[in-house]
Scaffold this active site. Structure first.
Site, PDB file in Angstrom:
ATOM      1  N   ASP A  71       0.828  -1.206   0.000  1.00  0.00           N
ATOM      2  CA  ASP A  71       0.000   0.000   0.000  1.00  0.00           C
ATOM      3  C   ASP A  71       0.869   1.265   0.000  1.00  0.00           C
ATOM      4  OD1 ASP A  71      -2.401   1.330  -0.061  1.00  0.00           O
ATOM      5  OD2 ASP A  71      -2.756   1.207   2.101  1.00  0.00           O
TER       6      ASP A  71
ATOM      7  N   ASN B 257     -10.791  -2.499  -5.940  1.00  0.00           N
ATOM      8  CA  ASN B 257     -10.023  -1.459  -6.647  1.00  0.00           C
ATOM      9  C   ASN B 257     -10.652  -1.015  -7.971  1.00  0.00           C
ATOM     10  OD1 ASN B 257      -6.844  -2.715  -5.421  1.00  0.00           O
ATOM     11  ND2 ASN B 257      -7.974  -0.910  -4.716  1.00  0.00           N
TER      12      ASN B 257
END
Ligand code: IPE
Ligand code: IPE
Ligand code: MG
Length: 233
Positions: A13, A61
């Site tokens: 991330d 996503n």
């Protein structure tokens, strides 16, 4: 390292925030992040890690801006074009979890070709989670098991934890020993919920593009100082 975790999972991330800090578009962060996949994969393989599962694209996503999603779809081609040769030289085997059927045909072909070309390698498994979501994975496993019951292959009372593990996309891999998430967030974001049941967690503020092999080794050292009890003493 004397006690290297067998299966490490990483939530890579912070690519976007890393790029923003440099005054660059988010896609530049993803590019830099993909270069770091090479670094960490080669390092992990040398340390003797057996499976490295990397969260590359989640089932959630897709809601990002189309432009960013498109870029992420193109990254595997760029990545394997640059690094497949080196992965081969390092005896690394590429693997995937997630439903890659949802990806454009050319992306899918790149992924399948990387899996195919590395399939006889005997070093670390570099396992990409692509269009992966743990709840979706568990849902699909439930459907498969329900089908087995319906067709009489399996009795309800015989369903055990091992059956569930074997119906997950990670079926052939051991449970995760060590989970790393970069860039400060302390959540799982739908990653390997079942497989992480007894994993050790490590959260660092370092963004994925800055997460160097030294940071990785530091994390493993922390793991080595943990005491896993599994409910015992
Ligand atoms: C992780 O970085 C990569 C993917 C989710 C594809 P992010 O893109 O989530 O970066 P941040 O969290 O916005 O900084
Ligand atoms: C998790 O990161 C998914 C990947 C790293 C591929 P996100 O950035 O998508 O997670 P949230 O939205 O912060 O929970
Ligand atoms: Mg993020």
């Amino acid at each position: 390292m004397e006690r290297c975790p067998k299966h490490i999972a990483i939530i890579m991330d912070g690519n976007g925030r890393w790029a923003k800090k440099q005054g660059k578009p988010r896609t530049a962060g993803h590019y830099k992040g993909s270069e770091n996949v090479r670094e960490i994969a080669i390092c992990a393989n040398r340390l003797g890690v057996e499976v490295l599962t990397l969260y590359a694209f989640s089932t959630e996503n897709w809601i990002r801006p189309q432009e960013e999603v498109n870029y992420l779809m193109k990254l595997p081609a760029v990545f394997f074009e640059r690094y497949l040769k080196e992965l081969m030289e390092n005896n690394i085997r590429v693997s995937m979890i997630g439903e890659i059927d949802a990806f454009p045909l050319d992306t899918r072909n790149v992924l399948l070709s990387a899996i195919e070309r590395t399939r006889n390698n005997t070093g670390m498994v570099l396992n990409f989670a692509m269009n992966y979501g743990s709840r979706r994975e568990i849902t699909l496993a439930c459907r498969e098991i329900a089908e087995e019951v319906k067709s009489g292959i399996k009795q309800i009372d015989d369903i055990n934890e091992d059956d569930i593990s074997k119906h997950l996309m990670t079926a052939i891999y051991p449970d995760v020993d060590f989970m790393i998430r970069t860039s400060g967030e302390c959540r799982l974001s739908n990653f390997l919920l079942w497989q992480l049941a007894y994993a050790e967690f490590y959260f660092t503020d370092v963004a994925w593009p800055d997460f160097t092999p030294d940071e990785f080794k530091k994390a493993i050292e922390v793991y080595n100082n943990r005491h896993r009890r599994y409910g015992g003493l």
